[in-house]
Write an enzyme that holds these catalytic residues in place. Structure first.
Site, short mmCIF file in Angstrom:
data_model
loop_
_atom_site.label_atom_id
_atom_site.label_comp_id
_atom_site.label_asym_id
_atom_site.label_seq_id
_atom_site.Cartn_x
_atom_site.Cartn_y
_atom_site.Cartn_z
N LYS A 187 1.47 -2.89 6.78
CA LYS A 187 1.98 -3.36 5.55
C LYS A 187 3.50 -3.07 5.30
CE LYS A 187 -1.65 -4.19 3.12
NZ LYS A 187 -1.99 -5.34 2.41
N TYR B 295 -2.41 0.49 10.06
CA TYR B 295 -2.82 -0.13 8.95
C TYR B 295 -1.41 0.12 8.15
CZ TYR B 295 -3.85 -1.05 4.13
OH TYR B 295 -3.98 -1.40 2.80
N ARG C 116 -9.59 12.72 9.79
CA ARG C 116 -9.28 11.55 10.49
C ARG C 116 -7.95 11.35 10.82
NH1 ARG C 116 -12.01 7.13 6.33
NH2 ARG C 116 -10.21 8.35 5.02
N SER D 112 0.91 -1.24 -0.22
CA SER D 112 0.06 0.19 0.15
C SER D 112 0.86 1.23 0.08
CB SER D 112 -0.87 -0.07 1.28
OG SER D 112 -1.57 1.23 1.43
N ALA D 113 0.35 2.27 -0.63
CA ALA D 113 1.03 3.87 -0.51
C ALA D 113 1.09 4.20 0.88
CB ALA D 113 0.29 4.41 -1.52
#
Length: 355
Positions: free
Chosen positions: A135, A131, A274, A107-108
Site C-alpha cells: 500500500k 501488505y 499475529r 490503508s492505515a
C-alpha cells in the site's frame, strides 16, 4: 450505489477472484437500474489497456488488491505482484487513455505501529507487514505520477477498518475460506459456521489486552469515495486523508456490541499475536471533514446490526439458497431513494475496481 445516487454512471471491473457476480444483480435490484460490468484482472495489462481505451471514463476508483495482513506475511511475493504490478498496469492504462483522475483505496497499515494515536496524515509512515508495504509503494507510485504529470490528480484514502453491510441486507462481506478480518469471523461464529472466534493477542497495552482499531461502516466509506471523486472533478489539488470514526474499539468491545445486537453468544479463545499486528490504531479524521466535508455517521451498533442483518439472511454468504422473494425485499429507507436513482443518469462515468 453511492455513485449512482449522485447521478454517476458506473462500470465495475473485477477479476472475481474473491468476489461474487451475484452482487451485480443485487445492486441492480437495490438501485433499480443496471450496472456495467467487465471481468478484468489488473495483472493483465493488455486487458486493462483495452478496457480503458474502449470506454470514456472521467475517473477511476482503484480498490483492487489482496488485503490480508497475515496472508501477506506468508505469501509476500504474491502480494507484491498483484498489488504493485496491478497498480502500475492501471496507471499506464490511465495515462494512455487520457484518464487523469484517480481515487485510491489505501490503508492505515502505512502507519505501522504509530508513535501516538489518534493518527494524523502527517504521522511517520512505516510498515510492519508486506501488505502494508504494498500500500505504501502504491501510494508512492501515484504520488510520483502526480509530480511528473501536472494534469493527473489523485486522492489517497487511508482506510482504517471497514465493517458492516448494506442496510438492505442484500450485499455484504463473504470472504472465501477462513476470514482474515474480525467482523466476518464473528458473523460466521454467530450463524454456527465456526465454533469460536480466535482473538490474536490478549496482552497488548490496551483497555482489555486485545487490539484496538477504528471500525468504519462500509456505507460511510462508500460516501467518502464519491466525495473524493467530486473533489477531484472540481478542484486542482491532490489529497491524502484518513477515513475512520476517530474512536478506538477493542476486539472484545466489538464482540460485546455484536452479542447485544444479535442476541447470540460469541465464544472465543485468546491465542498468540499475529505477525505484523500492532496494539492500537485509530484515526484523526478531521482533515477529511475539512477537505471533503465528510464525517462518519454510523456507530459500532449500526455496524454490528447491518453485518448481522446480512449474515443472518445469508448464513452461507452468496451461496445461501433463496428461500423466497422476501429475501430480496428492500427496506423502506432504500426504496425511498429509488425515485431519483431511476432518473436520467449523469454525464460522469466511473470504473470501480473491486478486490
Amino acid at each position: 450505489m453511492a455513485l449512482a445516487e449522485r447521478g454517476h454512471r458506473v462500470v465495475i471491473a473485477d477479476s472475481l477472484v474473491n468476489s461474487s457476480q451475484q452482487v451485480l444483480w443485487r445492486l441492480r435490484h437495490v438501485i433499480g437500474a443496471p450496472i456495467g460490468f467487465e471481468q478484468v484482472d489488473l495483472c493483465d495489462k493488455a486487458a486493462i489497456m483495452e478496457l480503458l481505451a474502449r470506454h470514456r471514463f472521467d475517473a477511476v476508483i482503484h480498490f483492487a488488491a489482496l488485503k490480508s495482513v497475515g496472508e501477506s506475511c506468508e505469501r509476500p511475493l504474491d502480494y507484491f505482484e498483484n498489488n504493485i504490478s496491478g497498480t502500475i498496469n492501471l496507471l499506464q492504462a490511465m495515462r494512455a487513455s487520457g484518464v487523469r483522475r484517480l481515487v485510491f483505496s489505501s490503508s492505515a497499515t502505512v502507519y505501522g505501529d504509530p508513535e501516538r494515536v489518534p493518527v494524523r496524515e502527517d504521522a511517520r509512515l512505516q510498515v510492519t507487514n508486506p501488505y502494508g508495504r504494498t500500500k505504501l509503494v502504491m501510494e508512492q507510485l501515484i504520488e510520483d505520477l502526480c509530480r511528473s504529470d501536472a494534469s493527473f490528480r489523485a486522492a489517497n484514502l487511508r482506510y482504517f477498518n471497514p465493517v458492516g453491510a448494506h442496510v438492505s441486507g442484500l450485499i455484504g462481506e463473504d470472504p472465501g475460506g477462513t476470514p482474515n478480518n474480525l467482523m466476518p469471523y464473528i458473523c460466521q461464529v454467530a450463524v454456527g459456521r465456526r465454533d469460536r472466534l480466535r482473538v490474536f493477542g490478549g496482552d497488548y497495552p490496551t483497555v482489555d489486552g486485545t487490539g484496538v482499531r477504528d471500525y468504519i461502516h462500509v456505507t460511510d466509506l462508500a460516501r467518502a469515495h464519491v466525495d473524493a471523486v467530486d473533489y477531484l472533478l472540481r478542484s486542482e489539488g491532490n489529497l491524502t486523508v484518513n477515513l475512520g470514526t476517530g474512536q478506538g474499539v477493542s476486539v472484545l468491545e466489538l464482540v460485546q456490541a455484536f452479542e447485544q445486537v444479535s442476541g447470540r453468544a460469541i465464544p472465543y479463545e485468546v491465542v498468540d499475536r499475529r505477525p505484523g499486528d500492532v496494539a492500537a490504531v485509530y484515526a484523526d479524521p478531521s482533515l477529511a471533514q475539512r477537505l471533503l466535508g465528510w464525517r462518519a455517521q454510523c456507530d459500532v451498533v449500526a455496524m454490528c446490526r447491518d453485518a448481522w442483518h446480512w449474515q443472518s439472511r445469508h448464513p452461507q454468504g452468496y451461496a445461501s439458497p433463496m428461500r423466497d422473494r422476501r429475501q430480496l425485499a428492500v427496506p423502506p429507507q432504500v426504496e425511498r431513494r429509488r425515485g431519483h436513482l431511476r432518473g436520467e443518469p449523469g454525464a460522469v462515468r466511473r470504473v470501480v475496481h473491486a478486490p
